[in-house]
Enzyme design. Structure first.
Site, PDB file in Angstrom:
ATOM      1  N   ARG A  20       7.590   0.594  20.654  1.00 21.91           N
ATOM      2  CA  ARG A  20       6.442   0.647  21.364  1.00 21.91           C
ATOM      3  C   ARG A  20       6.699   1.478  22.701  1.00 21.91           C
ATOM      4  NH1 ARG A  20       2.616  -2.493  17.673  1.00 21.91           N
ATOM      5  NH2 ARG A  20       3.135  -0.639  15.973  1.00 21.91           N
ATOM      6  N   GLY A  38       5.767  -2.188  10.331  1.00 25.70           N
ATOM      7  CA  GLY A  38       6.506  -2.921  11.229  1.00 25.70           C
ATOM      8  C   GLY A  38       7.765  -4.035  10.442  1.00 25.70           C
ATOM      9  N   GLY A  53      -0.614   0.481   9.777  1.00 27.62           N
ATOM     10  CA  GLY A  53      -1.762   0.806   8.778  1.00 27.62           C
ATOM     11  C   GLY A  53      -2.063   2.523   8.993  1.00 27.62           C
ATOM     12  N   LYS A  56       1.639  -7.415  -1.285  1.00 29.96           N
ATOM     13  CA  LYS A  56       0.472  -7.135  -2.450  1.00 29.96           C
ATOM     14  C   LYS A  56       0.108  -5.948  -2.586  1.00 29.96           C
ATOM     15  CE  LYS A  56      -2.868 -10.712  -0.650  1.00 29.96           C
ATOM     16  NZ  LYS A  56      -3.647 -11.089   0.254  1.00 29.96           N
TER      17      LYS A  56
HETATM   18  P1  AMP Z   1       3.453  -5.816   3.612  1.00 29.21           P
HETATM   19  O1  AMP Z   1       3.881  -6.708   4.836  1.00 29.21           O
HETATM   20  O2  AMP Z   1       3.212  -6.029   2.574  1.00 29.21           O
HETATM   21  O3  AMP Z   1       5.367  -4.823   3.699  1.00 29.21           O
HETATM   22  O4  AMP Z   1       4.222  -7.595   2.779  1.00 29.21           O
HETATM   23  C1  AMP Z   1       5.889  -8.102   3.999  1.00 29.21           C
HETATM   24  C2  AMP Z   1       6.076  -9.150   3.234  1.00 29.21           C
HETATM   25  O5  AMP Z   1       5.713  -9.773   2.194  1.00 29.21           O
HETATM   26  C3  AMP Z   1       7.289  -9.579   3.760  1.00 29.21           C
HETATM   27  O6  AMP Z   1       6.998 -10.152   4.765  1.00 29.21           O
HETATM   28  C4  AMP Z   1       7.272 -10.634   2.515  1.00 29.21           C
HETATM   29  O7  AMP Z   1       8.628 -11.659   3.393  1.00 29.21           O
HETATM   30  C5  AMP Z   1       6.927 -10.095   1.387  1.00 29.21           C
HETATM   31  N1  AMP Z   1       7.482 -10.905  -0.018  1.00 29.21           N
HETATM   32  C6  AMP Z   1       8.906  -9.393  -0.261  1.00 29.21           C
HETATM   33  N2  AMP Z   1       8.563  -9.753  -1.433  1.00 29.21           N
HETATM   34  C7  AMP Z   1       8.208 -10.930  -1.756  1.00 29.21           C
HETATM   35  C8  AMP Z   1       7.981 -11.540  -3.011  1.00 29.21           C
HETATM   36  N3  AMP Z   1       9.008 -11.509  -4.257  1.00 29.21           N
HETATM   37  N4  AMP Z   1       7.935 -12.610  -2.983  1.00 29.21           N
HETATM   38  C9  AMP Z   1       7.014 -13.313  -1.575  1.00 29.21           C
HETATM   39  N5  AMP Z   1       6.707 -12.488  -1.113  1.00 29.21           N
HETATM   40  C10 AMP Z   1       7.192 -10.868  -0.529  1.00 29.21           C
END
Ligand code: AMP
Length: 394
Positions: free
Chosen positions: A37, A352, A375, A199
């Site tokens: 950054r 990130g 974000g 999620k």
């Molecule tokens: P996000 O910040 O929403 O992009 O989520 C990233 C996180 O999602 C990472 O730390 C991954 O370990 C987690 N992730 C990805 N796939 C899965 C999965 N199938 N089950 C649980 N966590 C996951």
């Protein structure tokens, strides 16, 4: 959009207040773990120094919540910045007040001064008018180069911009807007979005906005499990969001109507637990066994996603395809990173975790554009107006 660039302003001898994003990760000993950054701010800063501006730099670091926290001081950033810039960088241990006024008054043309963490004052995140006025009082010109915080209406991103007539975007913010507009406003078709991560609920706004605008949406990661469940499939102990099942179904329905193909993984890597060395196996996504959870996309899914990605004119990617932090579940994400990097289309990656995955795969250089926004990147994709950008519009 009527946002000027710093290049459109006459800044020689002027006091320019810069909002940068120096929110760098620190290790337990307080050392900077990754200075990306800071490096991304250099083109704007080098330009301003060369023009003879008197450069006053402001940023936040972490979430001190309005309190002075020694471990979240920007002092190490001043040191690193001086090394990268090859010239001295002054530091004041507050961002408002007499010490700041004195330091700015003695700043020579081309001089650089970094202020202490903005978020040591509660007025920053509240966009408090008195705090914004204090910040603005030491400047003639305002330049925002912090795309990472452009989605926040804070004192240093919005309040100050409303008080200073001469304002512009820095070179990084301009570059971010140009590249994201190229991917969203006027993209080369077909446009393919690749979503993953934990999620559905975090990315709902984006998914809803994007489905009608994309030719294909490829869904992996934890969020794919909720979509698989919405299809009535057994997802074992996979993390799913049951309150999102209805939303996921209606999104699949909307995509059918708009002609966007939503592709879910055909196979997945399952295990009992998320841990290094866990016994894992590849199963059909329609037959996830009870007691096991899906933690990565499988090889067939990688091939199927790759076949779509290679045909794309534009590729937009946010969210890892699996728990890529654990080696056993990293293959899908790393292989997809390589496919995106080799694809002929214009590729934009944001968030990130996704940027880290691309770096881990060693292909960052081959991605057309890596956004510094997490974000802000998502809100841009949602079609929202970013307050920090709107405040620069004259
Ligand atoms: P996000 O910040 O929403 O992009 O989520 C990233 C996180 O999602 C990472 O730390 C991954 O370990 C987690 N992730 C990805 N796939 C899965 C999965 N199938 N089950 C649980 N966590 C996951």
């Amino acid at each position: 959009m009527g946002v000027k660039s710093i290049r459109d302003l006459y800044i020689k001898g002027k006091r320019v207040l810069f909002r940068f994003d120096f929110n760098v990760p620190l290790d337990a000993a307080g050392a900077i773990k990754d200075d990306t950054r800071i490096r991304r701010a250099l083109p704007t800063l080098e330009y301003a120094v060369q023009q003879g501006a008197r450069c006053v730099l402001a940023s936040h670091l972490g979430r001190p919540k309005g309190e002075r926290k020694a471990e979240l001081s920007l002092r190490p950033v001043a040191k690193r910045l001086a090394e990268l810039l090859g010239r001295p960088v002054g530091f004041v241990d507050d961002c408002i007040g007499d010490a700041v006024k004195d330091a700015v008054a003695s700043l020579p043309d081309g001089g650089v001064l970094l202020l202490e963490n903005l978020r040591f004052h509660a007025g920053e995140t509240k966009n408090d008018p008195a705090f914004a006025a204090e910040l603005a009082s030491v400047a003639d010109v305002y330049v925002n180069d912090a795309f990472g915080t452009a989605h926040r209406a804070h004192a240093s991103t919005v309040g100050v911009a409303e008080l200073l007539r001469e304002k512009a975007a820095g070179l990084l913010l301009k570059e971010e807007l140009e590249n994201l507009e190229k991917a969203f406003a006027n993209p080369q078709k077909p446009v393919v979005a690749l979503f993953g991560g934990a999620k559905v609920s975090d990315k709902l706004g984006v998914l809803q906005n994007i489905v009608s605008r994309m030719d294909a949406v490829l869904i992996g990661g934890g969020m794919a499990n909720t979509f698989l469940k919405a299809h009535g499939l057994n997802t074992g102990t996979s993390k799913t969001e049951d309150d999102m099942l209805g939303t996921a179904s209606s999104m699949l329905e909307a995509s059918r109507k708009s002609g966007c193909s939503v592709v879910l993984p055909k196979d997945v890597v399952v295990a009992e637990k998320i841990e290094e060395g866990a016994v894992s196996l590849v199963v059909d996504a329609r037959a996830i066994p009870d007691g096991l959870m899906a933690l990565d996309i499988g090889p067939q899914a990688v091939d199927e996603f790759a076949a779509v990605i290679v045909t794309a004119g534009t590729i937009i990617w946010n969210g890892p395809m699996g728990v890529f932090e654990v080696e056993e579940f990293s293959r899908g994400t790393l292989e997809i990173a390589r496919v995106v990097a080799e694809a002929r289309g214009f590729s934009v990656v944001g968030g990130g975790d996704t940027v880290r995955a691309v770096q881990q795969a060693g292909v960052a250089e081959k991605i057309s554009y890596i956004s510094t926004g997490g974000g802000a990147f998502m809100e841009f994709m949602e079609g929202k107006i970013l307050p920090g950008v709107a405040a620069l519009d004259v």
